[in-house]
Design a protein around this motif. Structure first.
Motif, PDB file in Angstrom:
ATOM      1  N   LYS A 172       1.148  -0.997  -0.025  1.00  0.00           N
ATOM      2  CA  LYS A 172       0.092  -0.139   0.424  1.00  0.00           C
ATOM      3  C   LYS A 172       1.009   1.269  -0.087  1.00  0.00           C
ATOM      4  O   LYS A 172       1.805   0.929   0.549  1.00  0.00           O
ATOM      5  CB  LYS A 172      -0.874  -0.231   1.523  1.00  0.00           C
ATOM      6  N   LEU A 173       0.548   1.982  -1.423  1.00  0.00           N
ATOM      7  CA  LEU A 173       1.131   3.360  -0.990  1.00  0.00           C
ATOM      8  C   LEU A 173       0.930   4.643  -0.192  1.00  0.00           C
ATOM      9  O   LEU A 173      -0.613   4.544   0.695  1.00  0.00           O
ATOM     10  CB  LEU A 173       1.106   4.068  -2.077  1.00  0.00           C
ATOM     11  N   ASN A 174       2.080   5.755   0.866  1.00  0.00           N
ATOM     12  CA  ASN A 174       2.255   6.415   1.942  1.00  0.00           C
ATOM     13  C   ASN A 174       1.250   7.530   0.841  1.00  0.00           C
ATOM     14  O   ASN A 174       1.069   7.426  -0.301  1.00  0.00           O
ATOM     15  CB  ASN A 174       2.937   6.687   2.253  1.00  0.00           C
ATOM     16  N   PHE A 181       3.631   9.130  -7.321  1.00  0.00           N
ATOM     17  CA  PHE A 181       3.020   8.553  -9.201  1.00  0.00           C
ATOM     18  C   PHE A 181       1.406   9.322  -9.444  1.00  0.00           C
ATOM     19  O   PHE A 181       2.086   9.343 -10.864  1.00  0.00           O
ATOM     20  CB  PHE A 181       2.150   7.607  -8.060  1.00  0.00           C
ATOM     21  N   TYR A 182       1.319  10.347  -9.260  1.00  0.00           N
ATOM     22  CA  TYR A 182       0.272  11.322  -9.428  1.00  0.00           C
ATOM     23  C   TYR A 182       1.426  11.673 -10.801  1.00  0.00           C
ATOM     24  O   TYR A 182       0.812  12.355 -11.780  1.00  0.00           O
ATOM     25  CB  TYR A 182      -0.616  11.854  -8.467  1.00  0.00           C
ATOM     26  N   GLU A 183       2.455  12.517 -10.435  1.00  0.00           N
ATOM     27  CA  GLU A 183       3.248  13.720 -11.251  1.00  0.00           C
ATOM     28  C   GLU A 183       3.630  12.251 -12.501  1.00  0.00           C
ATOM     29  O   GLU A 183       4.050  13.168 -13.288  1.00  0.00           O
ATOM     30  CB  GLU A 183       4.244  13.457  -9.923  1.00  0.00           C
ATOM     31  N   VAL A 184       4.010  11.555 -11.772  1.00  0.00           N
ATOM     32  CA  VAL A 184       4.586  10.782 -13.066  1.00  0.00           C
ATOM     33  C   VAL A 184       3.674  10.352 -13.985  1.00  0.00           C
ATOM     34  O   VAL A 184       3.551  10.662 -15.721  1.00  0.00           O
ATOM     35  CB  VAL A 184       5.253   9.002 -12.695  1.00  0.00           C
ATOM     36  N   GLY A 206      -8.071   1.360  -6.387  1.00  0.00           N
ATOM     37  CA  GLY A 206      -8.240   2.460  -5.321  1.00  0.00           C
ATOM     38  C   GLY A 206      -7.456   2.432  -4.222  1.00  0.00           C
ATOM     39  O   GLY A 206      -7.756   3.312  -3.404  1.00  0.00           O
ATOM     40  N   LYS A 207      -7.749   1.453  -3.397  1.00  0.00           N
ATOM     41  CA  LYS A 207      -7.845   0.871  -1.682  1.00  0.00           C
ATOM     42  C   LYS A 207      -6.254   1.165  -1.998  1.00  0.00           C
ATOM     43  O   LYS A 207      -5.429   1.819  -0.523  1.00  0.00           O
ATOM     44  CB  LYS A 207      -8.318  -0.179  -1.829  1.00  0.00           C
ATOM     45  N   ILE A 208      -5.464   0.678  -2.642  1.00  0.00           N
ATOM     46  CA  ILE A 208      -3.249   0.659  -2.930  1.00  0.00           C
ATOM     47  C   ILE A 208      -3.460   1.990  -3.020  1.00  0.00           C
ATOM     48  O   ILE A 208      -2.572   2.751  -2.432  1.00  0.00           O
ATOM     49  CB  ILE A 208      -2.950   0.025  -4.203  1.00  0.00           C
ATOM     50  N   LEU A 209      -3.996   3.477  -3.567  1.00  0.00           N
ATOM     51  CA  LEU A 209      -3.370   4.298  -3.291  1.00  0.00           C
ATOM     52  C   LEU A 209      -4.125   5.235  -2.709  1.00  0.00           C
ATOM     53  O   LEU A 209      -3.949   6.367  -2.837  1.00  0.00           O
ATOM     54  CB  LEU A 209      -4.644   4.362  -5.062  1.00  0.00           C
ATOM     55  N   PHE A 210      -4.256   5.351  -1.293  1.00  0.00           N
ATOM     56  CA  PHE A 210      -4.325   5.549   0.048  1.00  0.00           C
ATOM     57  C   PHE A 210      -5.745   7.366  -0.299  1.00  0.00           C
ATOM     58  O   PHE A 210      -6.018   6.641   1.104  1.00  0.00           O
ATOM     59  CB  PHE A 210      -2.908   6.593   0.393  1.00  0.00           C
ATOM     60  N   ASP A 211      -5.182   8.254  -1.357  1.00  0.00           N
ATOM     61  CA  ASP A 211      -5.569   9.292  -1.090  1.00  0.00           C
ATOM     62  C   ASP A 211      -6.823   9.890  -1.898  1.00  0.00           C
ATOM     63  O   ASP A 211      -6.410   8.641  -3.907  1.00  0.00           O
ATOM     64  CB  ASP A 211      -4.823   9.932  -1.441  1.00  0.00           C
ATOM     65  N   LEU A 214      -6.410  11.213  -4.932  1.00  0.00           N
ATOM     66  CA  LEU A 214      -5.271  11.371  -6.116  1.00  0.00           C
ATOM     67  C   LEU A 214      -5.998  10.393  -6.809  1.00  0.00           C
ATOM     68  O   LEU A 214      -5.705   9.950  -7.829  1.00  0.00           O
ATOM     69  CB  LEU A 214      -3.998  11.350  -5.089  1.00  0.00           C
ATOM     70  N   ALA A 215      -6.342   8.901  -6.242  1.00  0.00           N
ATOM     71  CA  ALA A 215      -6.960   7.957  -6.226  1.00  0.00           C
ATOM     72  C   ALA A 215      -6.838   8.241  -8.228  1.00  0.00           C
ATOM     73  O   ALA A 215      -7.090   7.030  -8.933  1.00  0.00           O
ATOM     74  CB  ALA A 215      -7.386   6.912  -5.851  1.00  0.00           C
ATOM     75  N   THR A 216      -8.526   8.918  -7.966  1.00  0.00           N
ATOM     76  CA  THR A 216      -8.967   8.898  -9.001  1.00  0.00           C
ATOM     77  C   THR A 216      -8.520   9.523 -10.170  1.00  0.00           C
ATOM     78  O   THR A 216      -8.480   9.289 -11.234  1.00  0.00           O
ATOM     79  CB  THR A 216     -10.721   9.484  -8.035  1.00  0.00           C
ATOM     80  N   ALA A 217      -7.409  10.805  -9.260  1.00  0.00           N
ATOM     81  CA  ALA A 217      -7.413  11.192 -10.782  1.00  0.00           C
ATOM     82  C   ALA A 217      -5.704  10.492 -11.068  1.00  0.00           C
ATOM     83  O   ALA A 217      -5.854  10.890 -13.338  1.00  0.00           O
ATOM     84  CB  ALA A 217      -6.313  12.724 -10.014  1.00  0.00           C
ATOM     85  N   ILE A 218      -5.228   9.294 -10.747  1.00  0.00           N
ATOM     86  CA  ILE A 218      -4.447   8.539 -11.668  1.00  0.00           C
ATOM     87  C   ILE A 218      -5.435   7.919 -12.612  1.00  0.00           C
ATOM     88  O   ILE A 218      -4.680   7.903 -13.317  1.00  0.00           O
ATOM     89  CB  ILE A 218      -3.601   7.899 -10.353  1.00  0.00           C
ATOM     90  N   LEU A 219      -6.275   7.490 -12.143  1.00  0.00           N
ATOM     91  CA  LEU A 219      -7.348   5.759 -12.229  1.00  0.00           C
ATOM     92  C   LEU A 219      -7.463   7.049 -13.935  1.00  0.00           C
ATOM     93  O   LEU A 219      -7.442   5.901 -14.433  1.00  0.00           O
ATOM     94  CB  LEU A 219      -8.362   5.398 -11.846  1.00  0.00           C
TER      95      LEU A 219
END
Length: 276
Positions: A172-174, A181-184, A206-211, A214-219
């Motif tokens: 899991k990410l902090n 990860f989002y920046e990348v 989504g559970k792995i991405l913590f926030d 930001l999880a929504t933005a990344i996905l």
């Protein structure tokens, strides 16, 4: 070829012509080639040599942990994978379209193999590729904040034509990791292609991405132009281990059987000896 001519070719960095010049001169004499035909052959040798050197250089920069190919992959063991889809992706048209790929499935089902194999195809087509595990990439970015080299390290992951991120979901990410990860992903969105392998279903990402934000933005950015390859199959490694265990047990049983037969023979010999 005389030393003076070879020296001039070295100054021009025509190493391909240097390698084949003597052979091509003999060929030109033997086949009575025209000057134009001879020149075309030399130029083709130089271009081929440069292409090979470029491929070798890009393979080294890609940092693949192993060299894998599509042809080596056992599709019969993973029937859930559409062979034609994989071969279509290996044409690297998805890179030209700035699309992504997600390989999702249990450990040992061939996700990393396929990701590397497609990466190797991309290298041979002249694309710059970088392979990295999720953990190593995020640790690298985290450490870069200490010496103010974050932007430089970020470019390392943002610039390759194809970035392969292996093993999303092992940890899991902090908050900091999700930020990085989002920046990348944001830098690469609709500019470069990314392959992600994961042993978690997409619904679990989504559970792995913590926030959640930001999880929504990344996905949202990654999925927008994404080819999903879901693998439902058994682990190659477990199968190989089971095969090895079965082979070992078979050898042990055979050894015991041979030992038992030898013991029986010895007993018969002892009996015969006592009769005498």
């Amino acid at each position: 070829m005389n030393d003076a001519l070879q020296g001039k070719l070295k100054k021009l960095h025509f190493s391909g012509i240097i390698k084949t010049a003597d052979m091509r001169i003999e060929q030109a004499i033997r086949e009575k080639l025209s000057y134009q035909e001879f020149l075309e052959i030399l130029i083709n040798d130089e271009l081929l040599n440069r292409a090979n050197k470029g491929n070798h250089r890009r393979l080294q920069k890609a940092k693949f942990p192993q060299h894998k190919t599509i042809e080596e992959f056992n599709f019969s063991y993973q029937p859930s994978i559409n062979r034609q889809t994989i071969y279509q992706l290996s044409t690297c048209e998805f890179i030209r379209k700035k699309e992504n790929i997600a390989f999702i499935g249990p450990p040992g089902t061939g996700k990393t193999h396929l990701a590397i194999a497609i990466g190797v195809k991309a290298v041979t087509q002249g694309y710059n590729v970088l392979f990295v595990t999720m953990n190593d990439m995020l640790e690298d970015l985290y450490m870069s904040r200490a010496d103010n080299s974050f932007q430089q390290r970020l470019r390392k992951y943002a610039q390759p034509d194809l970035l392969i991120v292996d093993e999303l979901g092992l940890r899991k990410l902090n908050q900091t990791s999700v930020d990085d990860f989002y920046e990348v992903i944001a830098k690469r969105y609709e500019q470069r292609s990314t392959i992600i392998t994961s042993n978690k279903t997409f619904e679990e990402w989504g559970k792995i991405l913590f926030d959640p934000v930001l999880a929504t933005a990344i996905l949202d950015r990654f999925v927008h132009h994404c080819n999903f390859i879901v693998i439902n199959g058994d682990s190659y490694r477990m199968r190989e281990r089971e095969g090895f265990t079965a082979h070992t047990n078979k050898r042990e049983k055979l050894g015991k059987l041979v030992t038992s037969e030898n013991t029986a023979d010895d007993t018969v010999d002892d009996d015969i000896g006592s009769i005498d």
